[in-house]
Design an enzyme around this catalytic site. Structure first.
Site, PDB file in Angstrom:
ATOM      1  N   HIS A  83      38.380  44.480  69.340  1.00 16.68           N
ATOM      2  CA  HIS A  83      39.077  43.699  68.314  1.00 16.68           C
ATOM      3  C   HIS A  83      39.707  44.643  67.292  1.00 16.68           C
ATOM      4  CE1 HIS A  83      39.690  40.770  65.114  1.00 16.68           C
ATOM      5  NE2 HIS A  83      39.415  39.807  65.976  1.00 16.68           N
ATOM      6  N   GLY A 164      40.372  50.129  44.239  1.00 13.15           N
ATOM      7  CA  GLY A 164      39.730  51.310  44.798  1.00 13.15           C
ATOM      8  C   GLY A 164      40.707  52.452  44.944  1.00 13.15           C
ATOM      9  N   PRO A 165      40.200  53.625  45.295  1.00 13.74           N
ATOM     10  CA  PRO A 165      41.046  54.816  45.374  1.00 13.74           C
ATOM     11  C   PRO A 165      41.959  54.774  46.599  1.00 13.74           C
ATOM     12  CG  PRO A 165      38.813  55.321  46.109  1.00 13.74           C
ATOM     13  CD  PRO A 165      38.784  53.898  45.640  1.00 13.74           C
ATOM     14  N   PHE A 168      41.135  58.156  51.657  1.00 17.19           N
ATOM     15  CA  PHE A 168      40.488  57.740  52.904  1.00 17.19           C
ATOM     16  C   PHE A 168      38.964  57.831  52.778  1.00 17.19           C
ATOM     17  CE2 PHE A 168      39.420  58.786  57.493  1.00 17.19           C
ATOM     18  CZ  PHE A 168      39.545  57.471  57.913  1.00 17.19           C
ATOM     19  N   GLY A 173      36.062  53.133  56.003  1.00 16.50           N
ATOM     20  CA  GLY A 173      37.444  52.687  56.195  1.00 16.50           C
ATOM     21  C   GLY A 173      37.932  51.918  54.979  1.00 16.50           C
TER      22      GLY A 173
END
Ligand SMILES: [Zn+2]
Length: 616
Positions: A83, A164-165, A168, A173
């Site tokens: 998925h 949020g930043p 990565f 994720g």
């Protein structure tokens, strides 16, 4: 004080390791006020869909705790599955169930997204009703490139996360948080094994519509010749109209048939910006927010129209069922019943029951349990499998499954009379108000549509609706009042040896007192509603029921008066002066209104009775 219920359906990128999944669901279940409804792991997709419900604040906290735990126990660097996914908590939608708007769910999504971004430092994207811009509405668009493409996506300025930043997070994720409507999976069962017949009706119902055919006069649509667009001749497909250009036909479809032909063609994989000559003509189905196909179910030995309703507030299941029944009859078929796969929201089933009651010329404002039962019978929901309302309906009003209101009248009366301080005046006041509301509802429903003048009908319907609402609230308050009192008593028993303990005990006692004030205050408010319903019933109902309405008003007044006394006795110990002043003013206003209303009802009833007695 209507119950507020939000559903949350987070998807986690782990469908094989039960221990890890359990750690996540444990974090959800640890939040007070949250009920875990379902955990559905998929091995192939390596993904688990979790469903839980509760009041908005509890659900927001549950979602945050789950996302935090998933970020600890899952590692996207190790994840493979069938998925598409972008993060450990891949997607987390909030769904309004009862007493909550879509806007409130979108606000909830933003709140949780902000907290996730700030505290766990995971990039968060908002989608659907919570989306910050149109191009982020669609989940598939946000997820494009998946986890593997996320590092690059975050460098793209168009894809700066909403919270949020823009950095990565290799382990977790990104997470997509949003708000959407409840999806109802709903099947209509036919008295045939022929899948093609089910398919034929499905095509008529679904938004995507079907290939248009020439009208033959037969109810079997598939007998007609398929229509084709030709240069200079663009058939509408719904009526005989043929446009000289595609634009002309598109305008006709919009004005006459109310749909966007270009969007319809695109949903059928045709590109309207390219020449259409030689392509099949499509026409739209009856319902928007409706997907449908036909299939055969071996277990039932019958064909079904399998339907997904993505916005039941626009396209409710009962209307789709009625149209399916009409189309079936025209084809010599019978709809034997219908089936809800999974859950159905309480408001959807309630609305269905009220629809059938109205159609029968009955009052739709009868006890909710009776309305739901009407829906189950009318829709044939127990046709192919059992339909247990308690299990199948999400967001049912908090039950009175246990407690005082489950007692017989005799037991309750005895319980009140024992030498324990609770249940006491607060519970009795609430029960009084509830009985007043019940009488008002009875009179309103009994004479709805049967008394002159015709304007009375609307007034009586309004009274029945108000009375049912007040009754349901007051019945809950019978137990709530006793519990509120218990909270204060428990606080009093707390230890008070050190200054810290004393301060803590005092704080808990003050909280208990405020709670003990809120419950009777709401009792007084709802009892005033009961009185207003009784007044409408006394005015517009038949004179033969006028004393019932009068007793309703009196019992309602006992609820108002009793509720206020219970507020006042607890107010004297509350330290918060502003709270006390505000509450006193509110109670004064309530009591003024109730006293005037009682005098009005009594005078009216006495006058009407005197007229009756004076008659020869
Ligand atoms: Zn037309």
């Amino acid at each position: 004080m209507d119950q507020r219920v939000v559903e949350c359906v987070p998807n986690f990128s782990e469908g094989r390791d039960r221990a890890k999944i359990k750690q996540i669901t444990d974090a959800i279940e640890a939040v007070r006020g949250v009920t875990l409804l379902d955990v559905d792991p998929g091995a192939d997709t390596n993904r688990t869909v979790v469903t839980f419900v509760g009041d908005p604040d509890a659900v927001a906290d549950g979602a945050f705790q789950a996302i935090a735990r998933a970020a600890q126990v899952l590692d996207m660097r190790q994840h493979h599955g069938a998925h598409p996914r972008i993060g450990a908590t891949d997607v987390c939608p909030f769904v309004p169930i009862a007493g909550v708007t879509m806007e409130e769910c979108a606000a909830l999504a933003r709140r949780v997204g902000e907290r996730v971004g700030r505290e766990i430092e995971i990039p968060v994207y908002l989608y659907e009703a919570a989306a910050s811009r149109p191009e982020r509405k669609n989940l598939a668009t946000i997820r494009k490139g998946e986890y593997e493409g996320l590092a690059e996506k975050l460098r793209d300025r168009d894809w700066t996360p909403d919270f949020g930043p823009a950095r990565f997070h290799p382990k977790a994720g990104a997470t997509v948080v949003g708000a959407r409507e409840f999806l109802i999976a709903y099947n209509v069962t036919l008295n045939t094994r022929d899948k093609a017949l089910a398919m034929d009706i499905a095509f008529e119902l679904r938004e995507k519509g079907r290939v248009a055919r020439a009208v033959t006069g037969s109810s079997f649509y598939s007998k007609g010749k398929v229509l084709i667009y030709k240069e200079g001749a663009y058939p509408c497909g719904n009526c005989d109209c043929v446009g000289a250009t595609f634009a002309e036909t598109a305008a006709h479809c919009r004005e006459r048939h109310g749909y966007d032909l270009e969007a319809l063609l695109r949903s059928n994989d045709l590109d309207p910006s390219k020449p259409l000559a030689g392509q099949k003509v499509y026409r739209a189905g009856t319902f928007t927010h409706c997907k449908a196909i036909g299939w055969y179910v071996d277990q039932y030995k019958r064909a079904q129209i399998s339907i997904n309703l993505t916005n039941y507030k626009v396209t409710p299941p009962h209307l789709v069922l009625e149209e399916a029944r009409r189309l079936a009859t025209a084809r010599g078929l019978v709809v034997t019943g219908s089936e809800v796969v999974g859950l159905i929201p309480y408001p959807a089933l309630l609305e269905a029951g009220r629809y059938y009651l109205r159609a029968q010329g009955k009052s739709p404002f009868i006890p909710a349990a009776d309305v739901l039962q009407t829906a189950v019978f009318s829709m044939g929901l127990a046709d192919v499998s059992p339909f247990d309302i308690a299990r199948k309906v999400i967001g049912l009003p908090r039950g009175s499954e246990a407690g005082l209101v489950q007692m017989t009248v005799r037991e309750f009366t005895d319980e009140v009379s024992r030498d324990t301080p609770a249940p006491g005046g607060g519970s009795v006041a609430a029960l009084g108000g509830a009985l007043g509301a019940a009488l008002a509802s009875m009179v309103a429903n009994l004479w709805q549509g049967k008394v002159e003048p015709p304007g009375s009908e609307a007034a009586l319907l309004g009274a029945a609706e108000m009375a049912q609402r007040a009754k349901d609230q007051l019945i809950l308050a019978v137990d709530e009042d006793t519990q509120a009192f218990n909270a204060y008593m428990e606080a009093r028993r707390l230890p008070a040896h050190t200054p810290e303990e004393k301060a803590h005990r005092e704080q808990k006692m003050q909280e208990g007192l405020k709670r003990a004030v809120e419950v009777p205050y709401r009792t007084a408010q709802a009892s005033l509603l009961a009185m207003q319903a009784a007044w409408a019933a006394a005015q517009h109902g038949s004179v033969s029921s006028i004393t019932d309405a009068a007793v309703g008003a009196q019992a309602g007044f006992a609820g108002v008066r009793g509720g206020i006394w219970n507020v006042l006795i607890n107010l004297k110990d509350i330290a918060d002066a502003a709270f006390v002043r505000d509450m006193r003013q509110q109670c004064d206003a309530l009591l003024r209104d109730a006293t005037a209303l009682l005098a009005q009802v009594s005078a009216h009833v006495d006058r009407r009775l005197a007229e009756q007695i004076a008659m020869p």
